[in-house]
Motif scaffolding. Sequence first.
Motif, short mmCIF file in Angstrom:
data_model
loop_
_atom_site.label_atom_id
_atom_site.label_comp_id
_atom_site.label_asym_id
_atom_site.label_seq_id
_atom_site.Cartn_x
_atom_site.Cartn_y
_atom_site.Cartn_z
N VAL A 102 0.78 -1.20 -0.02
CA VAL A 102 -0.16 0.09 0.04
C VAL A 102 0.92 1.19 0.17
CG1 VAL A 102 -0.21 0.06 2.56
CG2 VAL A 102 -1.91 1.07 1.06
N LEU A 103 0.51 2.28 -0.65
CA LEU A 103 1.05 3.61 -0.80
C LEU A 103 0.54 4.47 0.20
CD1 LEU A 103 0.90 3.86 -4.72
CD2 LEU A 103 2.99 3.13 -3.37
N ARG A 104 1.44 5.36 1.04
CA ARG A 104 0.98 6.21 1.73
C ARG A 104 1.66 7.47 1.53
NH1 ARG A 104 0.94 6.24 8.68
NH2 ARG A 104 -0.95 7.57 8.63
N TYR A 105 0.77 8.66 1.67
CA TYR A 105 1.42 9.72 1.75
C TYR A 105 0.51 10.92 2.74
CZ TYR A 105 -1.91 12.83 -1.14
OH TYR A 105 -2.74 13.49 -1.92
N THR A 106 1.09 11.94 2.85
CA THR A 106 0.31 12.88 3.91
C THR A 106 0.22 14.04 3.06
OG1 THR A 106 1.14 11.66 5.85
CG2 THR A 106 0.31 14.02 6.21
N GLU A 107 -1.17 14.62 3.12
CA GLU A 107 -1.33 15.92 2.34
C GLU A 107 -1.38 16.93 3.41
OE1 GLU A 107 -4.83 17.66 -0.50
OE2 GLU A 107 -3.71 15.72 -0.98
N PHE A 108 -0.91 17.90 3.42
CA PHE A 108 -0.72 19.12 4.13
C PHE A 108 -1.50 20.40 3.69
CE2 PHE A 108 3.07 16.58 5.33
CZ PHE A 108 2.99 16.50 6.55
N GLY A 109 -2.74 20.69 4.28
CA GLY A 109 -3.30 22.01 4.22
C GLY A 109 -3.10 23.08 5.07
N GLY A 110 -3.82 24.01 4.82
CA GLY A 110 -3.56 25.10 5.49
C GLY A 110 -4.12 24.84 6.81
N TYR A 111 -5.01 23.95 7.10
CA TYR A 111 -5.51 23.91 8.64
C TYR A 111 -5.64 22.36 9.04
CZ TYR A 111 -6.41 28.70 8.59
OH TYR A 111 -6.39 30.01 8.52
N TYR A 112 -4.94 21.44 7.92
CA TYR A 112 -5.37 19.99 8.18
C TYR A 112 -4.18 19.26 7.73
CZ TYR A 112 -6.00 19.90 3.19
OH TYR A 112 -6.05 19.94 1.78
N VAL A 113 -4.13 18.20 8.08
CA VAL A 113 -3.20 16.91 7.92
C VAL A 113 -3.97 15.90 7.70
CG1 VAL A 113 -1.48 15.32 8.46
CG2 VAL A 113 -1.28 17.83 9.24
N ASP A 114 -3.99 15.35 6.42
CA ASP A 114 -4.76 14.26 5.76
C ASP A 114 -3.81 13.11 5.39
OD1 ASP A 114 -7.04 12.86 4.82
OD2 ASP A 114 -7.51 13.96 3.28
N HIS A 115 -4.04 11.98 5.95
CA HIS A 115 -3.05 10.85 5.55
C HIS A 115 -3.94 10.02 4.46
CE1 HIS A 115 -0.42 11.51 9.03
NE2 HIS A 115 -1.64 11.59 9.98
N ARG A 116 -3.19 9.79 3.52
CA ARG A 116 -4.20 9.07 2.08
C ARG A 116 -3.42 7.82 2.10
NH1 ARG A 116 -6.86 13.30 -1.39
NH2 ARG A 116 -7.50 14.69 0.42
N ALA A 117 -4.10 6.49 1.78
CA ALA A 117 -3.56 5.56 1.24
C ALA A 117 -4.20 5.04 -0.12
CB ALA A 117 -3.70 4.46 2.56
N ARG A 118 -3.50 4.13 -0.77
CA ARG A 118 -3.91 3.57 -2.12
C ARG A 118 -3.35 2.17 -2.15
NH1 ARG A 118 -3.28 5.46 -8.47
NH2 ARG A 118 -4.49 3.55 -9.04
N ARG A 119 -3.97 1.00 -2.11
CA ARG A 119 -3.49 -0.26 -2.34
C ARG A 119 -2.86 -0.17 -3.71
NH1 ARG A 119 -8.35 -2.11 -1.99
NH2 ARG A 119 -8.41 -3.12 -3.96
N LEU A 120 -1.41 -0.91 -3.64
CA LEU A 120 -0.68 -0.87 -4.82
C LEU A 120 -1.04 -2.05 -5.88
CD1 LEU A 120 1.73 0.16 -6.44
CD2 LEU A 120 3.16 -1.08 -4.94
N ASP A 121 -1.56 -1.67 -6.90
CA ASP A 121 -1.98 -2.64 -8.22
C ASP A 121 -0.59 -2.52 -9.28
OD1 ASP A 121 -2.88 -3.82 -10.39
OD2 ASP A 121 -4.79 -3.08 -10.30
N PRO A 122 -0.17 -3.58 -9.39
CA PRO A 122 1.04 -3.46 -10.41
C PRO A 122 0.56 -3.18 -11.87
CG PRO A 122 0.55 -5.81 -9.87
CD PRO A 122 -0.18 -5.09 -9.06
N ASP A 123 -0.65 -3.22 -12.03
CA ASP A 123 -1.23 -2.99 -13.63
C ASP A 123 -1.15 -1.39 -13.84
OD1 ASP A 123 -1.28 -5.63 -14.31
OD2 ASP A 123 -3.54 -5.99 -13.54
N THR A 124 -1.62 -0.81 -12.38
CA THR A 124 -1.71 0.70 -12.71
C THR A 124 -0.25 1.49 -12.83
OG1 THR A 124 -2.12 1.09 -10.25
CG2 THR A 124 -4.01 0.67 -11.77
#
Length: 130
Positions: A102-124
């Motif tokens: 699974v891929l994970r990154y953290t998006e930082f906005g002006g007033y928030y922190v949003d952790h995001r995840a995406r399962r890794l599919d080799p076909d994509t």
Amino acid sequence: MSSAPFLPTPDALRALARTPHTDCQCSLQRCAGWESITETEWPDAHLQIAATLRDPELYEPTFEEHHPNGTRYDSPEAPVAVKHFPYNRCDVFACTRCQQHVLRYTEFGGYYVDHRARRLDPDTVCDTTD
């Protein structure tokens, strides 16, 4: 900066994603596209960092996205382009129960922190030219 090995190419990421895995019932099953996932949903006890897509030589990676077929970044069909946002700011985790990546990154906005995840599919995973 991550201490995990850097995967600089789509081929390296695709090879990692092709590691055999089994079904798992963790909270990440819903993450076919980029999904917000809270710290309480993140199955930390069952995930270990496997690699990073963050180039240690780049101070500020691009925010440019890659969508040649008109997808949106949160679409499950969106291409995984390792040198484009948000993949160039990701770490790759492996589930110790099922070996799914699974891929994970953290998006930082002006007033928030949003952790995001995406399962890794080799076909994509796609090749791009810069």
